[in-house]
Scaffold this motif. Structure first.
Motif, PDB file in Angstrom:
ATOM      1  N   ALA A  19      57.543-111.861 -89.225  1.00 39.71           N
ATOM      2  CA  ALA A  19      56.806-112.294 -90.412  1.00 39.71           C
ATOM      3  C   ALA A  19      57.422-113.556 -91.005  1.00 39.71           C
ATOM      4  N   GLU A  20      58.765-113.580 -91.016  1.00 32.65           N
ATOM      5  CA  GLU A  20      59.459-114.729 -91.616  1.00 32.65           C
ATOM      6  C   GLU A  20      59.157-116.011 -90.845  1.00 32.65           C
ATOM      7  N   PHE A  23      55.601-117.134 -91.306  1.00 29.65           N
ATOM      8  CA  PHE A  23      55.410-117.736 -92.631  1.00 29.65           C
ATOM      9  C   PHE A  23      55.753-119.212 -92.586  1.00 29.65           C
ATOM     10  N   HIS A  24      56.889-119.514 -91.932  1.00 27.82           N
ATOM     11  CA  HIS A  24      57.350-120.896 -91.870  1.00 27.82           C
ATOM     12  C   HIS A  24      56.328-121.751 -91.148  1.00 27.82           C
ATOM     13  N   ARG A  27      53.200-122.269 -93.241  1.00 30.62           N
ATOM     14  CA  ARG A  27      53.382-123.214 -94.353  1.00 30.62           C
ATOM     15  C   ARG A  27      53.432-124.641 -93.833  1.00 30.62           C
ATOM     16  N   LEU A  28      54.118-124.805 -92.704  1.00 25.62           N
ATOM     17  CA  LEU A  28      54.199-126.142 -92.118  1.00 25.62           C
ATOM     18  C   LEU A  28      52.795-126.630 -91.774  1.00 25.62           C
ATOM     19  N   ARG A  49      56.997-128.578 -83.985  1.00 22.40           N
ATOM     20  CA  ARG A  49      58.147-128.933 -84.822  1.00 22.40           C
ATOM     21  C   ARG A  49      59.053-127.729 -85.058  1.00 22.40           C
ATOM     22  N   PHE A  50      58.438-126.587 -85.015  1.00 23.14           N
ATOM     23  CA  PHE A  50      59.252-125.399 -85.291  1.00 23.14           C
ATOM     24  C   PHE A  50      60.194-125.092 -84.135  1.00 23.14           C
ATOM     25  N   GLY A  51      59.704-125.264 -82.951  1.00 21.97           N
ATOM     26  CA  GLY A  51      60.531-124.934 -81.790  1.00 21.97           C
ATOM     27  C   GLY A  51      60.029-123.652 -81.120  1.00 21.97           C
ATOM     28  N   ILE A  56      63.879-118.721 -80.498  1.00 19.78           N
ATOM     29  CA  ILE A  56      64.479-118.649 -81.846  1.00 19.78           C
ATOM     30  C   ILE A  56      64.603-117.195 -82.282  1.00 19.78           C
TER      31      ILE A  56
ATOM     32  N   HIS B  13      62.956-119.556-100.015  1.00 17.20           N
ATOM     33  CA  HIS B  13      62.674-119.012 -98.694  1.00 17.20           C
ATOM     34  C   HIS B  13      62.974-120.068 -97.636  1.00 17.20           C
ATOM     35  N   TYR B  15      61.371-121.830 -95.440  1.00 15.15           N
ATOM     36  CA  TYR B  15      60.613-123.087 -95.326  1.00 15.15           C
ATOM     37  C   TYR B  15      61.085-124.066 -96.389  1.00 15.15           C
ATOM     38  N   SER B  18      64.353-125.583 -95.515  1.00 15.30           N
ATOM     39  CA  SER B  18      64.218-126.602 -94.483  1.00 15.30           C
ATOM     40  C   SER B  18      63.668-127.892 -95.085  1.00 15.30           C
ATOM     41  N   GLN B  33      62.986-127.171 -86.581  1.00 15.70           N
ATOM     42  CA  GLN B  33      63.003-126.444 -87.840  1.00 15.70           C
ATOM     43  C   GLN B  33      63.391-124.973 -87.642  1.00 15.70           C
ATOM     44  N   ALA B  62      57.268-113.732 -98.628  1.00 14.93           N
ATOM     45  CA  ALA B  62      58.277-114.528 -97.924  1.00 14.93           C
ATOM     46  C   ALA B  62      59.645-113.948 -98.222  1.00 14.93           C
TER      47      ALA B  62
END
Lengths: 871, 97
Positions: A19-20, A23-24, A27-28, A49-51, A56, B13, B15, B18, B33, B62
């Motif tokens: 989930a974390e 989320f990232h 949002r990106l 961009r996240f990879g 990960i 959080h 994001y 970062s 990221q 989050a």
């Protein structure tokens, strides 16, 4: 969150992680879209961009620190699933391990209770006993005079005293109870350095004339007869009809010298029986070595003192030696127990070989699965871990089951071994034993798991996903399987041969003719105490009454009385002189003296070689008579009759009346000593009151045992209601009990070797089935090319026989070499007894053939068409 | 240390952390990221950050990280070391001129 919590929250943490990260990325993507990018492009750019999310996520999981354990748990669950898929195979393996571990645990618990557990005294290795050796008979006790000499002169011991066992009848607390107790001099008790649990122990003030009627009770006696009453000290009880005051109770795990002795009274050397017979040897010295004295110094002093005393006392021409107390009680059982330990060790190895070959066969069948794992990136270490976890699981399951079986076995062993292994009743599955069981379970798992695991993993990595099952790599697996069979065969044959040796020895031992007729003979042990029988008149009245009444029992054919019954563990050695045959200066003749009543030879069916037996006329006022045994007669009068010759062991010369056949007295496997029988009534008064109190009443009759026993008991009770009958045993049982240890050993070994043969059968069957399965194609080709089914069977059996025979030969050679170490336990058989060895070899070959039969028949039934079809 | 500093001012959080790092370093530090997260988790395991799930500005759930007392101590220690190191380096650099 702590490591432990992280371990158990795996699933939740993974979901949160996902989930974390999501989320990232979301949002990106949102931000990118907000800046004007198209949704799809935004998504793609965000992910870029996240990879790599998978990588990960894996890195995050690694950081958790629980990876090792989690992979282990994963392997564990997988192993359980795999094992559950093939119940018969798994069950066989678990059962094999369970049997092996149960037997090992069982014997080890005995070893622990009898050999390893420390003696219940502080610093027990400083406690030593002294023994005399005279004319080859060792473990001779000291006389009062000797003991006093030693006590006043010795310097090595900080406390030095002596003890002797004695029979007591406890009355006044319920039924009269016959039991064994110990007379101890106060220094002997203080040498043990164990304080009383209640009250006090025997002290120096107790060993004085008039003050010595005190008694210390054992914990078991206190609980049985005194209801664990804490106010027991100060109370009065009657021992041998004399009052004694209880002064203390010992702790529960205290025993001296053995558990069967249940009370301790002071030995007053200045009075009583010690002063009346100062030269009688029945005291056993014991002492605690001074802290600064070494055993070497002790031996030096012993040599010096015994030399000095020998010059003073002509009867003490003998060597004296010391033995650590532990050695005294444990020495005799050490060798047999270690032999049994070795036997079950072999059993364990055989079980390991069995399970190893099972795992190996299974492993090679799972090559494909392992190859896939390797392809997916599994390290070789993981493959090995998986297989080791499987074998560990098997081992621990088998181990747990084994411990359960062993705890049942312990109870059986305690009852079966009670007579032959003193102390066995304290055997228990306790901490050290459990630790041992756990330890060998794990070692077992490693032993049978590692080799196949490494082998299989190595092959899986090398082979990859190659098609088909036949390849050169198979050969190493086949070789290992064959080696395992050979090893199993070798170990099994060793066990069977060992069992055969002991069984043969046992049969020899138990079939020895004791020299008399034990059937239908019953003996009752009674003791006439000083209080009720102060003089020989009263004693003789009792004995005559009992003999008369016993003879009147219907069905009884002969009655007799003896002070030292064969196979009772008692004897009376004394020096003697022969008229006309003086002994060499400084030496004397020694024989066993046997006071018996007139019916003795008839009751026991002992053959009379020359002359006549005793009669009623041989009472105290008649001329002294004696009857000797053949050994003695042969020694002095090999070519003439012994009748009329004279001998003596005491003051008076006795005329030899007859010569009887030799009988076995102490043990079946011991040669007979020279024996002098004398009429019981002709014992000199002093000796009769000393030695003649404890007697065996012997009856021979055609009644059933139970009937005779109760009749005899009744006769004794009528003659004197206060006397307790200590033992009422058929003579046959006394003889069989004398070699009870041999019987127990043999029984256990036979059971173990049967288990070993079963293991070997299962193992050979398994391996041959596997090999036959592997070579189906080859067999199909042979059959297609015209080979007969019979020749296929022959081929399979020949293969099995070759490997087994190699193992058998190796095993027999090793067995012959090892047999030397147990020579002391065997009787009448050579180390390499051909009978036992041939039987063992034959048994194993037969088992090998029988086990191979089914797979061989299956091979012969191979349909060439189906086997040749390409897989 | 950078993460600890970023979080020092308040709970954030992943994001947001970062974004903040990119902002402050003026895009000098360009990393994937996602590689932030193993580091975040490690710091959390060490007890220097404490995490809580909460509602973000956009309304979605989050995971928020904040500095703990231990973390603050660690941050102070690390910044002191960094200052010392930076001072030493610049002293050496100045020397060679």
């Amino acid at each position: 969150m702590s490591w432990i919590r992280r371990l158990f929250a795996g699933r939740r943490l993974n979901a949160e992680l996902h989930a974390e990260l999501r989320f990232h990325v979301d949002r990106l993507a949102d931000d990118l879209m907000a800046r004007g990018m198209a949704p799809e492009d935004a998504r793609r750019e965000a992910t870029l961009r996240f990879g790599g999310e998978t990588q990960i996520a894996e890195d995050c999981r690694d950081v958790r620190g629980t990876a090792r354990v989690e992979s282990f748990v994963q392997d564990l669950r997988y192993a359980i699933r795999v094992l559950a898929k093939t119940p018969p195979v798994t069950a066989t393996a678990v059962l094999a391990i369970a049997l092996a571990i149960s037997t090992n645990t069982l014997i080890f618990s005995g070893v622990h209770a009898l050999l390893l557990k420390p003696l219940p005294y502080p610093v027990p290795d400083r406690l030593f006993m002294l023994f005399g050796e005279i004319h080859g008979e060792d473990r001779v006790a000291f006389s009062t005079r000797e003991l006093q000499l030693w006590q006043s002169s010795q310097k090595s011991f900080s406390e030095f005293g002596a003890f002797t066992g004695n029979g007591f009848t406890l009355t006044g607390r319920g039924e009269p109870l016959a039991l064994f107790g110990v007379l101890m001099t106060p220094p002997a008790f203080s040498a043990l350095e164990v304080p009383a649990a209640l009250g006090r122990v025997i002290g120096p003030s107790d060993a004085r004339p008039g003050r010595d009627h005190v008694v210390v009770l054992s914990d078991s006696l206190w609980r049985d007869r005194f209801g664990a009453d804490r106010t027991v000290t100060g109370q009065s009880i009657y021992l041998n009809n004399e009052p004694y005051t209880v002064i203390g109770v010992m702790p529960p795990d205290f025993a001296f010298p053995e558990r069967q002795y249940r009370l301790w009274v002071p030995a007053t050397l200045e009075s009583g029986v010690f002063q009346k017979f100062p030269d009688a040897h029945f005291l056993r010295p014991i002492g605690r070595l001074r802290p600064d004295v070494s055993t070497v110094q002790l031996d030096i002093e012993i040599k010096a003192l015994s030399k000095r005393f020998a010059e003073l006392d002509p009867y003490s021409q003998r060597t004296v030696f010391s033995k650590p107390l532990a050695e005294v009680s444990r020495g005799p059982v050490r060798r047999p127990l270690l032999a049994l330990m070795a036997a079950v060790g072999f059993l364990l190895l055989i079980a390991c070989a069995n399970v190893a070959s099972i795992l190996l066969a299974r492993g090679t069948a799972r090559y494909r699965e392992f190859a896939v794992r390797v392809a997916l990136g599994a390290a070789r270490f993981r493959l090995v871990q998986l297989l080791v976890v499987e074998s560990g699981l098997l081992a621990l399951t088998g181990g747990a089951l084994g411990i359960a079986i062993a705890s049942v076995g312990v109870k059986l062993l305690s009852t079966a071994g009670a007579s032959s292994l003193p102390g066995i009743e304290t055997t228990r599955i306790n901490g050290p034993v459990l630790l041992f069981a756990l330890g060998i379970s794990m070692a077992t798992g490693l032993l049978f798991g590692l080799a196949p695991a490494v082998l299989v993993a190595r092959r899986a990595v090398a082979e990859g996903l190659r098609q088909g099952t036949r390849s050169t790599g198979d050969r190493s697996a086949h070789r290992m399987q064959s080696t395992l069979v050979a090893v199993e065969a070798a170990l099994s044959v060793m066990l069977v041969a060992g069992a055969g040796l002991f069984a043969h020895s046992f049969i020899r031992l138990s079939s020895i003719n004791p020299g008399f007729r034990p059937e239908h003979v019953l003996t009752a042990s009674v003791a006439m105490n000083e209080a009720s029988y102060p003089d020989e008149g009263k004693m003789l009245r009792f004995t005559r009454t009992v003999l008369e009444e016993a003879r009147a029992i219907p069905g009884v054919d002969a009655v007799a009385l003896a002070t030292h019954m064969p196979f009772s563990g008692q004897g009376w050695g004394n020096s003697y002189e022969v008229e006309g045959h003086p002994a060499q200066p400084g030496k004397s003749y020694v024989a066993q003296i046997r006071p018996v009543s007139s019916g003795f030879f008839r009751a026991l069916g002992i053959a009379i070689r020359q002359g006549k037996p005793f009669t009623e006329a041989d009472h105290a006022k008649a001329p002294g008579a004696a009857i000797v045994n053949e050994t003695l007669a042969r020694r002095f009068w090999p070519n003439e009759t012994a009748i009329g010759k004279r001998i003596r062991y005491d003051q008076d010369w006795l005329t030899i009346r007859g010569v009887v056949a030799d009988i076995k007295h102490a043990r079946l496997d011991q040669d007979t000593d020279p024996e002098i029988y004398i009429p019981y009534e002709q014992l000199p008064p002093g000796l009769m009151k000393f030695l003649g109190r404890s007697i065996y009443v012997i009856v021979h009759g055609s009644l059933d045992q139970a009937g005779m026993a109760s009749a005899l008991r009744r006769v004794i009770h009528i003659a004197d209601p206060t006397i307790a009958v200590r033992e009422l045993t058929p003579l046959e049982r006394m003889i069989t009990e004398s070699y009870a240890q041999s019987r127990l050993r043999t029984a256990l070994l036979v059971v173990f070797s049967v288990i070993a043969l079963v293991f070997a059968a299962v193992g050979i069957y398994g391996v041959m089935s596997y090999l036959v399965g592997q070579r189906r194609q080859e067999i199909g080709v042979r059959l297609a090319l015209g080979a007969s089914r019979g020749s296929v069977i022959q081929m399979v059996i020949a293969r099995a026989l070759t490997v087994s025979t190699l193992g058998v030969i190796a095993g027999l050679i090793t067995a012959a070499a090892l047999a030397r170490t147990v020579r002391g336990l065997l009787f009448g058989v050579a180390d390499y007894d051909p009978l036992a060895f041939t039987f063992a070899a034959g048994a194993l070959i037969a088992v090998a053939v029988a086990a191979t039969l089914a797979p061989a028949l299956r091979a012969a039934r191979t349909d060439p068409l189906t086997s040749l079809r390409v897989e | 240390m950078l993460i600890l500093k970023a979080v020092a001012l308040g709970a954030m959080h992943g994001y947001a952390i970062s974004q903040r790092l990119q902002q402050i370093s003026r895009d000098v530090l360009q990393v994937q990221q996602g590689s932030l997260y193993p580091a975040l988790h490690k710091l959390e395991n060490k007890g220097w950050l404490a995490a809580e799930w909460g509602e973000s500005e956009t309304g979605r759930q989050a995971k928020f990280y904040r500095l703990t007392k231990k973390g603050r101590k660690q941050l102070d220690a690390e910044s002191a070391n960094w200052e010392r190191l930076a001072g030493a380096v610049s002293a050496i650099m100045r020397m060679s001129e």
